[in-house]
Design a protein around this motif. Structure first.
Motif, PDB file in Angstrom:
ATOM      1  N   GLN A  90       0.834  -1.193   0.000  1.00  0.00           N
ATOM      2  CA  GLN A  90       0.000   0.000   0.000  1.00  0.00           C
ATOM      3  C   GLN A  90       0.872   1.247   0.000  1.00  0.00           C
ATOM      4  N   HIS A  91       0.238   2.389  -0.289  1.00  0.00           N
ATOM      5  CA  HIS A  91       0.897   3.686  -0.191  1.00  0.00           C
ATOM      6  C   HIS A  91      -0.029   4.635   0.552  1.00  0.00           C
ATOM      7  N   ALA A  92       0.581   5.649   1.171  1.00  0.00           N
ATOM      8  CA  ALA A  92      -0.188   6.611   1.956  1.00  0.00           C
ATOM      9  C   ALA A  92       0.294   8.021   1.665  1.00  0.00           C
ATOM     10  N   GLY A  93      -0.571   8.965   1.937  1.00  0.00           N
ATOM     11  CA  GLY A  93      -0.196  10.352   1.712  1.00  0.00           C
ATOM     12  C   GLY A  93      -1.238  11.299   2.254  1.00  0.00           C
ATOM     13  N   ALA A  94      -1.173  12.530   1.799  1.00  0.00           N
ATOM     14  CA  ALA A  94      -2.103  13.568   2.249  1.00  0.00           C
ATOM     15  C   ALA A  94      -2.446  14.478   1.087  1.00  0.00           C
ATOM     16  N   VAL A  95      -3.547  15.169   1.239  1.00  0.00           N
ATOM     17  CA  VAL A  95      -3.969  16.153   0.249  1.00  0.00           C
ATOM     18  C   VAL A  95      -4.680  17.268   1.018  1.00  0.00           C
ATOM     19  N   PRO A  96      -4.299  18.524   0.779  1.00  0.00           N
ATOM     20  CA  PRO A  96      -4.868  19.612   1.589  1.00  0.00           C
ATOM     21  C   PRO A  96      -6.289  19.994   1.219  1.00  0.00           C
ATOM     22  N   ILE A  97      -7.021  20.429   2.212  1.00  0.00           N
ATOM     23  CA  ILE A  97      -8.337  21.026   1.998  1.00  0.00           C
ATOM     24  C   ILE A  97      -8.118  22.518   1.772  1.00  0.00           C
ATOM     25  N   SER A  98      -8.579  23.034   0.656  1.00  0.00           N
ATOM     26  CA  SER A  98      -8.250  24.398   0.260  1.00  0.00           C
ATOM     27  C   SER A  98      -9.311  25.432   0.632  1.00  0.00           C
ATOM     28  N   ALA A  99     -10.545  25.003   0.870  1.00  0.00           N
ATOM     29  CA  ALA A  99     -11.617  25.935   1.223  1.00  0.00           C
ATOM     30  C   ALA A  99     -12.819  25.135   1.693  1.00  0.00           C
ATOM     31  N   GLY A 100     -13.740  25.822   2.375  1.00  0.00           N
ATOM     32  CA  GLY A 100     -14.961  25.141   2.786  1.00  0.00           C
ATOM     33  C   GLY A 100     -15.799  25.983   3.721  1.00  0.00           C
ATOM     34  N   GLU A 101     -17.087  25.661   3.760  1.00  0.00           N
ATOM     35  CA  GLU A 101     -18.016  26.338   4.659  1.00  0.00           C
ATOM     36  C   GLU A 101     -19.059  25.341   5.136  1.00  0.00           C
ATOM     37  N   LEU A 102     -19.381  25.392   6.426  1.00  0.00           N
ATOM     38  CA  LEU A 102     -20.375  24.523   7.026  1.00  0.00           C
ATOM     39  C   LEU A 102     -21.463  25.379   7.657  1.00  0.00           C
TER      40      LEU A 102
ATOM     41  N   ILE B  73     -10.886  20.201  -2.236  1.00  0.00           N
ATOM     42  CA  ILE B  73      -9.647  19.459  -2.028  1.00  0.00           C
ATOM     43  C   ILE B  73      -8.676  19.814  -3.138  1.00  0.00           C
ATOM     44  N   ASP B  74      -7.469  20.217  -2.785  1.00  0.00           N
ATOM     45  CA  ASP B  74      -6.459  20.648  -3.758  1.00  0.00           C
ATOM     46  C   ASP B  74      -5.626  19.445  -4.214  1.00  0.00           C
ATOM     47  N   LEU B  75      -6.052  18.800  -5.278  1.00  0.00           N
ATOM     48  CA  LEU B  75      -5.359  17.604  -5.759  1.00  0.00           C
ATOM     49  C   LEU B  75      -3.984  17.923  -6.329  1.00  0.00           C
ATOM     50  N   ASN B  76      -3.764  19.153  -6.760  1.00  0.00           N
ATOM     51  CA  ASN B  76      -2.451  19.543  -7.268  1.00  0.00           C
ATOM     52  C   ASN B  76      -1.382  19.501  -6.189  1.00  0.00           C
ATOM     53  N   ALA B  77      -1.813  19.569  -4.920  1.00  0.00           N
ATOM     54  CA  ALA B  77      -0.873  19.570  -3.803  1.00  0.00           C
ATOM     55  C   ALA B  77      -0.809  18.205  -3.111  1.00  0.00           C
ATOM     56  N   LEU B  78      -1.293  17.171  -3.773  1.00  0.00           N
ATOM     57  CA  LEU B  78      -1.250  15.811  -3.236  1.00  0.00           C
ATOM     58  C   LEU B  78       0.181  15.398  -2.911  1.00  0.00           C
ATOM     59  N   THR B  79       0.365  14.709  -1.784  1.00  0.00           N
ATOM     60  CA  THR B  79       1.695  14.242  -1.386  1.00  0.00           C
ATOM     61  C   THR B  79       1.663  12.751  -1.049  1.00  0.00           C
ATOM     62  N   VAL B  80       2.835  12.148  -1.105  1.00  0.00           N
ATOM     63  CA  VAL B  80       3.051  10.762  -0.676  1.00  0.00           C
ATOM     64  C   VAL B  80       3.919  10.815   0.568  1.00  0.00           C
ATOM     65  N   THR B  81       3.536  10.114   1.622  1.00  0.00           N
ATOM     66  CA  THR B  81       4.250  10.209   2.897  1.00  0.00           C
ATOM     67  C   THR B  81       5.002   8.938   3.296  1.00  0.00           C
ATOM     68  N   ASP B  82       4.880   7.875   2.506  1.00  0.00           N
ATOM     69  CA  ASP B  82       5.499   6.614   2.934  1.00  0.00           C
ATOM     70  C   ASP B  82       6.704   6.221   2.079  1.00  0.00           C
ATOM     71  N   ILE B  83       7.170   7.104   1.199  1.00  0.00           N
ATOM     72  CA  ILE B  83       8.359   6.810   0.394  1.00  0.00           C
ATOM     73  C   ILE B  83       9.416   7.858   0.709  1.00  0.00           C
TER      74      ILE B  83
END
Length: 206
Positions: A51-63, A77-87
């Protein structure tokens, strides 16, 4: 003939009227702006060999809350800023990030953002709820449902959830045994997992 009004009943009548209005008139909505620095979204994708793991930032939102319960909202969700954290290897890390951003997966050049819009929030018990909403990835929108824990007071709202997404419903078919034969140990599972934490603060003047 004059009608006499019993003044002793006036306070009772007024109290009954106000009580009725409390049920008829909904409480004012409160808007909470998502704190993009405090909020997190991590992912795990699994394949036959690991498996692989990573993160992706939340760029905006309202509740939006009615003062007690979360009623509606959305986040991006800002997919352009997706990262991989396990390599740890820089080249290997960059290679996987590039592949995930390519058209084989999220196609971020054309689709840089994913969005989630809440359709309903149903109480279960305590702070536990069932959330339904529309998730859009690569221009494809599908309704998903997941359990969430939501806690808020008059100034802050925090929601946490573990979400399972079938990537093939969003036209992400690379390495999927559902669409390709003879993949052997190169097959990638259709479901990927998201671990969400949304933190939002009451908007001033909301």
């Amino acid at each position: 003939m004059k009608t006499k009004i019993n003044l002793n009943y006036v306070p009772l009548a007024m109290a009954a009227t106000f009580a009725l209005l409390a049920f008829v008139v909904p409480p004012p909505a409160s808007k909470f702006k998502v704190d993009t620095k405090a909020s997190t979204l991590t992912w795990v994708g699994k394949k036959i060999t690991g498996q692989h793991a990573g993160a992706v930032p939340i760029s905006a939102g309202e509740l939006v809350s009615d003062g007690k319960l979360l009623k509606e909202g959305s986040f991006e969700i800002d997919l352009n800023a997706l990262t991989v954290t396990d390599i740890a290897d820089r080249d290997g890390n960059a290679k996987l990030v590039g592949h995930l951003k390519s058209d084989d997966f999220f196609g971020t050049t054309k689709f840089p953002q994913a969005t989630f819009v809440i359709s309903s929030v149903t109480p279960k018990s305590g702070n536990d709820f069932t959330v339904k909403g529309k998730l859009t990835i690569k221009g494809k929108t599908n309704e998903i449902e997941f359990p969430a824990t939501i806690v808020h007071d008059s100034k802050k709202l925090t929601a946490t959830a573990k979400i399972v997404v079938d990537r093939t419903k969003f036209d992400i078919r690379y390495g999927s045994k559902s669409f390709f034969d003879n993949l052997g140990d190169k097959a990638i599972y259709d479901d990927f997992e998201l671990d969400l934490k949304l933190v939002a603060a009451l908007q001033t003047g909301a």
